[in-house]
Design an enzyme around this catalytic site. Structure first.
Site, PDB file in Angstrom:
ATOM      1  N   HIS A  91       1.107   4.008   2.010  1.00  0.00           N
ATOM      2  CA  HIS A  91       1.555   4.804   3.155  1.00  0.00           C
ATOM      3  C   HIS A  91       3.066   5.001   3.027  1.00  0.00           C
ATOM      4  CE1 HIS A  91      -2.068   3.991   6.015  1.00  0.00           C
ATOM      5  NE2 HIS A  91      -2.193   5.136   5.389  1.00  0.00           N
TER       6      HIS A  91
ATOM      7  N   HIS B  38       0.856  -1.191   0.000  1.00  0.00           N
ATOM      8  CA  HIS B  38       0.000   0.000   0.000  1.00  0.00           C
ATOM      9  C   HIS B  38       0.887   1.235   0.000  1.00  0.00           C
ATOM     10  CE1 HIS B  38       1.058  -0.386   4.195  1.00  0.00           C
ATOM     11  NE2 HIS B  38       0.463   0.746   4.503  1.00  0.00           N
TER      12      HIS B  38
ATOM     13  N   ASP C 286       5.734   4.944   4.781  1.00  0.00           N
ATOM     14  CA  ASP C 286       6.766   4.057   5.331  1.00  0.00           C
ATOM     15  C   ASP C 286       6.997   2.806   4.478  1.00  0.00           C
ATOM     16  OD1 ASP C 286       4.157   3.522   6.238  1.00  0.00           O
ATOM     17  OD2 ASP C 286       4.865   2.342   7.941  1.00  0.00           O
ATOM     18  N   HIS C 287       6.084   2.535   3.550  1.00  0.00           N
ATOM     19  CA  HIS C 287       6.217   1.334   2.706  1.00  0.00           C
ATOM     20  C   HIS C 287       6.758   1.643   1.304  1.00  0.00           C
ATOM     21  CE1 HIS C 287       4.006  -1.509   5.400  1.00  0.00           C
ATOM     22  NE2 HIS C 287       3.767  -0.340   5.954  1.00  0.00           N
TER      23      HIS C 287
ATOM     24  N   HIS D 279      -7.111  -2.092   5.637  1.00  0.00           N
ATOM     25  CA  HIS D 279      -6.279  -1.073   6.274  1.00  0.00           C
ATOM     26  C   HIS D 279      -6.878   0.304   5.964  1.00  0.00           C
ATOM     27  CE1 HIS D 279      -2.787   0.418   8.236  1.00  0.00           C
ATOM     28  NE2 HIS D 279      -2.168   0.858   7.169  1.00  0.00           N
TER      29      HIS D 279
ATOM     30  N   ASP E 109       0.314  -4.365   7.233  1.00  0.00           N
ATOM     31  CA  ASP E 109      -0.725  -3.364   7.512  1.00  0.00           C
ATOM     32  C   ASP E 109      -2.154  -3.818   7.215  1.00  0.00           C
ATOM     33  OD1 ASP E 109       1.779  -2.269   7.706  1.00  0.00           O
ATOM     34  OD2 ASP E 109       1.055  -0.259   7.276  1.00  0.00           O
TER      35      ASP E 109
ATOM     36  N   HIS F  95       7.238  -5.013  11.603  1.00  0.00           N
ATOM     37  CA  HIS F  95       6.464  -3.764  11.551  1.00  0.00           C
ATOM     38  C   HIS F  95       6.051  -3.311  12.961  1.00  0.00           C
ATOM     39  CE1 HIS F  95       3.241  -0.960  10.213  1.00  0.00           C
ATOM     40  NE2 HIS F  95       3.957  -0.885   9.120  1.00  0.00           N
TER      41      HIS F  95
END
Lengths: 297, 297
Positions: B63, B61, B65-66, B138, B206, B264
């Site tokens: 976000h 996804h 941080d990914h 999520h 997530d 994570h």
């Protein structure tokens, strides 16, 4: 006091020991981050510096290694309930790049920020310091920056003691450069105070040797300058519009700076001794920066 | 053999010890990177893995941080004269995010790449393995992935020796599941070979607990699953649509997986013992991953 910490000293590719570029300058509650390569927020975490402290972000240019840490840093600042407004300075195009950057992922926390596109000379001024920039010569629009602390007046204690001027508002006026009257006599601020010269730090990254680099760093107490290559690789430096250690030292020499710290080393150099030696031949007071190295002025 | 290395095991904020998420799976010349948080290229450098090895990038996804390590990684791959085409898989919206990402800085090196927006089930298949995905639950469009190695036939050497079948094309045919004729007699591939069951690795990051997470990980040899919080912080996990250690273990249990690795972790946890204990109560074969931890299957 001005405190500087090198958060990343590699260039396009990071190494085991060196992160992408970033330098934090701390002065009287101001925390100015020069460039923000990928991984800078983690470098801050390792150094024990809170991202929410940052007040200003000064971007030299938009090559990835100097900017790809911005969105993550801003997101983490958002998660830390950043209550200030972050001022981001950068060359022409910065507004558009920041806009695209913020559309490149799903942000989980946002902060208030303002983007200032800068061209040359003074970009910020308050009672304590000035920020200046000048365009440099690189493969894309690039500027260098100077932080210039203003001169301060310190009370000449023996002088005022002799005259019997008591602690309080009168001394405050003198310190602010204003003449006063004491026992019917005019006391000049210039006599009653000593001027403490402000310090200057210049940040010259990604550039070829050019007059503006010298002009920007003129009489700086500290010049932080890129030196991507050794003298032996001057061809490569020219091809990619970067500096060798010797060229960085030439800028320091011509600009009459006091101290030179080199950074932004190509990942090919396991150690930077040769770059430092090349520089020392031209300008003796030089060091190669390492990640987390600190300088106080 | 399938080799896995955890390149980052933190979540939104990195810590001194943990980078943003990324897991590399290596199998027969394929190097599949699951998620690519900021700093992953440097983690690869530290682990001694060349970014130019990567063949596929699977994004769960968008976000930050990914994904914020993608542009820097691709730039470094470009500088390494990457001659393959990088296949990037991600949920709906991935094409637009990648497009904006590439407009967010001045790229110095580009590579050939193709973006695949995925929804569910098989997203890639060749002779050796299948990649599958399923949507998860999520705060933004998110998918989980499974890498499924195909079953292989191994020659039953004692059986073919007894019949006197020589090394060569006949054995090759049997290994490919084809029956042959030998000395006028039909030899069945099922008799002459032993089926070696392919391994399955699932990657569930997530998400809240949901049927698709269980379905995706069904009978996996290894499940890599997020566990952002301890059981005591289930409220927080629910608020941010994440899993606790206990919930991750519940997925592992229901899916009948063999081994569970948690990752994570929220930056608040200096150590992850409590998360691991919460998980162990439900599913015993569990470990909390650390950066640079390796697993072989």
């Amino acid at each position: 006091m001005i405190e500087i910490i090198f958060l990343g000293t590699s260039c396009m590719q990071p190494t085991k020991e060196r992160n992408h570029p970033g330098v934090l300058l701390t002065y009287e509650g101001e925390n100015i981050l020069f460039d923000c390569g990928e991984g800078i927020q983690r470098q801050m975490k390792i150094a024990g510096i809170k991202p929410a402290k940052i007040t200003k972000l000064l971007i030299t240019h938009w090559h990835g290694d100097h900017v790809l840490g911005i969105p993550g840093l801003m997101q983490t600042m958002g998660a830390s309930e950043y209550e200030k407004k972050l001022h981001i300075y950068g060359p022409e195009g910065t507004k558009e790049y920041i806009k695209n950057m913020m559309k490149a992922f799903v942000s989980e926390g946002t902060i208030d920020f303002e983007v200032h596109e800068v061209k040359e000379r003074i970009i910020f001024e308050n009672d304590m310091f000035i920020l200046e920039c000048l365009p440099l010569q690189h493969a894309t629009k690039t500027v260098g920056y100077s932080f210039i602390e203003k001169d301060k007046r310190r009370i000449n204690t023996s002088y005022v003691k002799k005259l019997g001027i008591p602690d309080g508002p009168l001394l405050g006026k003198l310190q602010n450069g204003k003449d006063i009257e004491w026992k019917g006599k005019k006391i000049s601020a210039d006599d009653a105070t000593i001027i403490v010269k402000g310090k200057k730090v210049s940040y010259v990254l990604d550039t070829m040797i050019c007059n503006n680099a010298v002009e920007l760093a003129k009489d700086a107490d500290l010049l932080i300058c890129e030196a991507s290559y050794t003298k032996a690789m001057r061809d490569k430096a020219e091809e990619y519009k970067h500096l060798t250690g010797e060229e960085a030292a030439t800028i320091a020499n011509r600009a009459n700076v006091k101290e030179l710290y080199l950074t932004h080393f190509s990942q090919r150099y396991k150690n930077t001794d040769e770059i430092e030696e090349n520089a020392k031949d031209v300008f003796p007071n030089v060091k190669c920066a390492k990640d987390f190295m600190k300088v106080k002025l």
